[in-house]
Structure formats: structure tokens, C-alpha cells
Design an enzyme around this catalytic site. Structure first.
Site, mmCIF file in Angstrom:
data_model
loop_
_atom_site.group_PDB
_atom_site.id
_atom_site.type_symbol
_atom_site.label_atom_id
_atom_site.label_comp_id
_atom_site.label_asym_id
_atom_site.label_seq_id
_atom_site.Cartn_x
_atom_site.Cartn_y
_atom_site.Cartn_z
ATOM 1 N N ASP A 52 0.826 -1.207 0.000
ATOM 2 C CA ASP A 52 0.000 0.000 0.000
ATOM 3 C C ASP A 52 0.862 1.259 0.000
ATOM 4 O OD1 ASP A 52 -1.833 -1.968 0.286
ATOM 5 O OD2 ASP A 52 -2.381 -1.509 2.342
ATOM 6 N N TYR A 109 -6.049 -11.301 10.051
ATOM 7 C CA TYR A 109 -4.997 -10.944 9.078
ATOM 8 C C TYR A 109 -3.624 -11.426 9.580
ATOM 9 C CZ TYR A 109 -1.967 -7.958 6.217
ATOM 10 O OH TYR A 109 -0.994 -7.490 5.363
HETATM 11 P P1 NG1 Z 1 -5.722 -3.532 3.411
HETATM 12 O O1 NG1 Z 1 -6.110 -4.054 4.740
HETATM 13 O O2 NG1 Z 1 -6.708 -3.773 2.395
HETATM 14 O O3 NG1 Z 1 -5.267 -2.088 3.446
HETATM 15 C C1 NG1 Z 1 -3.736 -5.283 3.729
HETATM 16 C C2 NG1 Z 1 -2.260 -4.921 3.882
HETATM 17 C C3 NG1 Z 1 -1.486 -5.126 2.582
HETATM 18 C C4 NG1 Z 1 -1.765 -6.498 1.981
HETATM 19 C C5 NG1 Z 1 -3.278 -6.727 1.891
HETATM 20 C C6 NG1 Z 1 -3.641 -8.133 1.408
HETATM 21 C C7 NG1 Z 1 -1.715 -3.137 5.469
HETATM 22 C C8 NG1 Z 1 -1.489 -1.690 5.655
HETATM 23 N N1 NG1 Z 1 -2.093 -3.526 4.261
HETATM 24 O O4 NG1 Z 1 -4.367 -4.323 2.956
HETATM 25 O O5 NG1 Z 1 -0.098 -4.947 2.839
HETATM 26 O O6 NG1 Z 1 -1.137 -7.512 2.730
HETATM 27 O O7 NG1 Z 1 -3.905 -6.551 3.137
HETATM 28 O O8 NG1 Z 1 -3.120 -8.373 0.146
HETATM 29 O O9 NG1 Z 1 -1.566 -3.903 6.413
#
Ligand code: NG1
Length: 398
Positions: free
Chosen positions: A171, A223
Site C-alpha cells: 500500500d 490478518y
Molecule cells: P488492506 O487491509 O486492504 O489495506 C492489507 C495490507 C497489505 C496487503 C493486503 C492483502 C496493510 C497496511 N495492508 O491491505 O499490505 O497484505 O492486506 O493483500 O496492512
């Protein structure tokens, strides 16, 4: 710049803002839950962003306010250990960014800031990283720091762990390094990015499932759990093969079939599922990049569909609502569709030929949103087509 927003800043801080940062959210075309294992991903920066107006202060205080209804402001001193607000508080992204800027860059000058987002929050479009990146860029500006954006993206990936999620660096990389009109192929270890042009007749459609993902709650544990399971699987397979304990997924994948056979012998349950997902998703990303570069959008769409199946089946991060959303989009003619971001709710991304967008919108409205009480998902902001945007910017206000 929106004069009303400037007036709002003046009202709150009794002075004019000097700058504005715009930091885009992102949608990930493919490469779900593998960035934190150091494997490549293919996101796009959205034309929706976090806007952060600010003005420097003469002391080391950060006063942070948001235009979002019902959210209180925060005030804290820059320090190597900045106390966090309660779990889930929006200001923790600003606090984490500030702490990292003190630790890594020695900043000591604070600021007043006001956040206004055109990016919906908690829907899997990375508003959190955009906020953290925006706050750090603002602190860099008031402290006269020049930043190498690649290095800075790496720093920001670590900085965001302040909030408790053990995220990868996707991100922050796309937010800081994207190029308009392009998807961004992001590789890690070391971080590099390669923009890949999106064909002009292709549309990236984003659809919110109407299920919010509160990363501070259950989704955070779920997660981190996926990440731990993937790491456990990697360690077990590497040890079975007599490889070094710090072997990466990339190195293991290079072992080819031997790694797959070892996994079949030593893994079971969720560790086996995680391993299957990670290894197969890495292959899909490589194939997707080749497909996009050669203009083979049907193959690209098929890979996105397969990615969703693996996220659902192997990693278990989808929900029945997301599955339905994806199914409706595909039936209506999307080239491919998958959940995007962490899952557990949030949004789906569909690739759609320009001349099929109306069909996909109509089907989603009728079959997904209207039965859930949303008569017009486009005006509700739940369904939109994004233009691939450029990276975060800092502008001086006149
Ligand atoms: P989200 O939760 O959609 O911002 C998260 C992680 C990414 C990646 C995705 C899954 C953070 C800031 N972002 O994204 O790095 O692992 O999940 O692909 O933790």
C-alpha cells in the site's frame, strides 16, 4: 483547492494552511496476501485520496483533526515513543507515522493538520496507509527533509505496524510510487516498482460489499493469523528440505516441484492452505503481468478469478457477500473479479471492457445492492470506476 476546506482549517486552527498533501488509496489487481511474504503484487493507485492540509508549528506538537463526522481530534508531542490512542482510533495512523519520522529521520518540528478524505474508510482501499503516508510527507515538508521515495516506502511499511497489523509494503509503495495510467508491479526485497500501462479500453471497477473491515478488530487478528500461518508453513517446508531457516518464499518457489512435494508431506490444515495460496498466487501474479503486457486481458481476468477462488478456499479470507458480489460481476461480463485488500469484507475489483461497464453496473445494482437496500450504489459511493492515478503529492497553497 476547495475553499471550504481551507475555511474549515482556518476555523479550527485560527490560521491558514500552508500546504496540502494528496495521498491516493489503492486497489490491488492481483497478489492478495503475499506482499508480507516478500512476493510481488500488482496494484493500481486510485483517483480517490486522503487530503491533508497542514501548517508548520514552531514547537514539537502535532495537532490532528479530521472532517470525518463524529471523530475527535488528537494532540501529541513528537517523541521516540508516542503513546497510542485507543485501539481503532484514526489518529494512531498519524501517531505511528510521526513516531517513525522521529526515530528514522530525527524530525522535531510539529504541525497542525486537517484530514479530509475522498477515499472511503475501512473498505479495503487502503485509506489507512494513505493517511500515514500523507502525515509523514507533511512532517518531512515542515522539517525540510528531502526523501528518497523508494526508501521512504520501506520505512512507511514498518511505521504502520504501530497500529498492530503486520502488513506488507504494497500500500505504501503504490501510494508513493504510482504513475498515472499505469498499474504498478511491485517487487520486494529489495523494493522496486515497474509501471505497466493499462489499455485505454479497459476499466477498473471497484465495488464495496457493504461489509466494513475494521482493521482494529477481529480482522486484525485474522490478518495477522494468515501471515503467521504462512510463515510457519514456510519454515516447516524449508526445514524439511534442509534449507536455511531464513529461506524466503521466493527462494522456496525457485525449488519448483520439490517444494510442493515437501509441502504435501509436512503440512496440513490451515498451514497447508496458506502455503497453497501463497505459492499459487505468486505464479498467478507473474502470469498476470505477462498477460497485461501482451494485452491478453482474457487471461488476466481468468487469473483474477482464480486468485479469488484461492483466497476463498485456501486462505479463507472471503465472505459469502464478497463471493456473491464477485459472482454477479462475472456473470454480467467482467473479464475477471476478485476480492481486493485483506478481505473479511471490504471491496472487490473487476476488470471490465469499456463497452461492458454499463451491463456490470446494472447487474450489480439489481442483484447485489438493491436487495441490500442501496437503490443507487453509484451515488452512494459503493460502486465506481477508477482512473489509475499518480503517486502522493505535496503542494504549496498560495
Ligand atoms: P488492506 O487491509 O486492504 O489495506 C492489507 C495490507 C497489505 C496487503 C493486503 C492483502 C496493510 C497496511 N495492508 O491491505 O499490505 O497484505 O492486506 O493483500 O496492512
Amino acid at each position: 483547492m476547495d475553499p471550504q476546506l481551507i475555511a474549515e482549517f482556518r476555523r479550527r486552527f485560527r490560521a491558514a494552511p500552508s500546504h496540502v498533501v494528496r495521498a491516493p488509496g489503492r486497489v490491488n489487481l492481483i497478489g492478495g496476501h503475499i506482499d508480507y511474504h516478500g512476493l510481488p503484487v500488482l496494484p493500481v493507485a486510485l483517483d480517490r485520496d486522503v487530503r491533508l492540509l497542514f501548517r508548520p508549528r514552531t514547537d514539537g506538537v502535532v495537532r490532528a483533526q479530521t472532517c470525518a463526522a463524529g471523530l475527535a481530534g488528537a494532540s501529541f508531542e513528537l517523541a521516540t515513543r508516542i503513546p497510542s490512542a485507543e485501539l481503532g482510533d484514526w489518529s494512531n495512523y498519524v501517531r505511528g507515522a510521526a513516531q517513525s519520522m522521529v526515530l528514522e529521520r530525527g524530525v522535531d518540528r510539529g504541525l497542525d493538520l486537517l484530514v479530509n478524505s475522498t477515499l472511503p474508510m475501512a473498505v479495503g482501499l487502503s485509506s489507512s496507509s494513505a493517511l500515514a503516508v500523507a502525515a509523514s510527507l507533511a512532517l518531512a515538508r515542515v522539517n525540510d527533509l528531502e526523501l528518497d521515495r523508494v526508501e521512504f516506502a520501506g520505512q512507511m511499511a514498518v511505521a504502520e505496524r504501530y497500529v498492530g497489523t503486520q502488513g506488507g509494503g504494497m500500500d505504501q509503495a503504490v501510494c508513493l510510487l504510482a504513475l498515472a495510467g499505469h498499474a504498478v508491479y511491485v517487487e520486494f526485497l529489495p523494493l522496486t516498482v515497474r509501471p505497466i500501462a493499462l489499455p485505454s479500453d479497459l476499466r477498473v471497477v471497484v465495488a464495496h460489499s457493504l461489509e466494513r473491515v475494521e482493521k482494529s478488530g477481529v480482522a486484525r487478528a485474522a490478518y495477522n493469523d494468515r501471515r503467521r500461518n504462512g510463515e510457519l508453513a514456510l519454515a516447516l517446508v524449508a526445514s524439511h528440505l534442509g534449507l536455511a531457516p531464513n529461506t524466503s518464499y521466493g527462494e522456496l518457489i525457485n525449488q519448483g516441484d520439490i517444494a510442493r512435494q515437501a509441502a504435501a508431506q509436512v503440512l496440513s490444515g490451515s498451514a497447508a492452505g496458506c502455503f497453497r495460496h501463497v505459492v499459487s498466487e505468486a505464479r498467478r501474479v507473474a502470469e498476470a503481468v505477462a498477460a497485461l503486457e501482451s494485452g491478453d486481458l482474457v487471461t488476466l481476468g481468468g487469473l483474477m478469478d482464480a486468485s479469488h477462488e484461492s483466497l476463498r478456499e485456501n486462505l479463507e479470507v472471503s465472505t459469502p457477500a464478497l463471493d456473491e458480489l464477485v459472482a454477479v460481476a462475472r456473470r454480467a461480463g467482467a473479464l475477471g473479479c476478485r476480492l481486493t485488500g485483506a478481505g473479511f469484507g471490504g471491496s472487490a475489483v473487476a476488470l471490465v471492457a469499456a463497452d461492458r461497464v454499463d451491463d456490470v453496473y446494472a447487474a450489480l445494482a439489481k442483484e447485489y445492492y438493491q436487495p441490500r437496500g442501496v437503490a443507487d450504489p453509484v451515488s452512494a459511493g459503493s460502486l465506481f470506476t477508477c482512473r489509475a492515478s499518480g503517486a502522493a503529492t505535496v503542494e504549496t497553497l498560495g
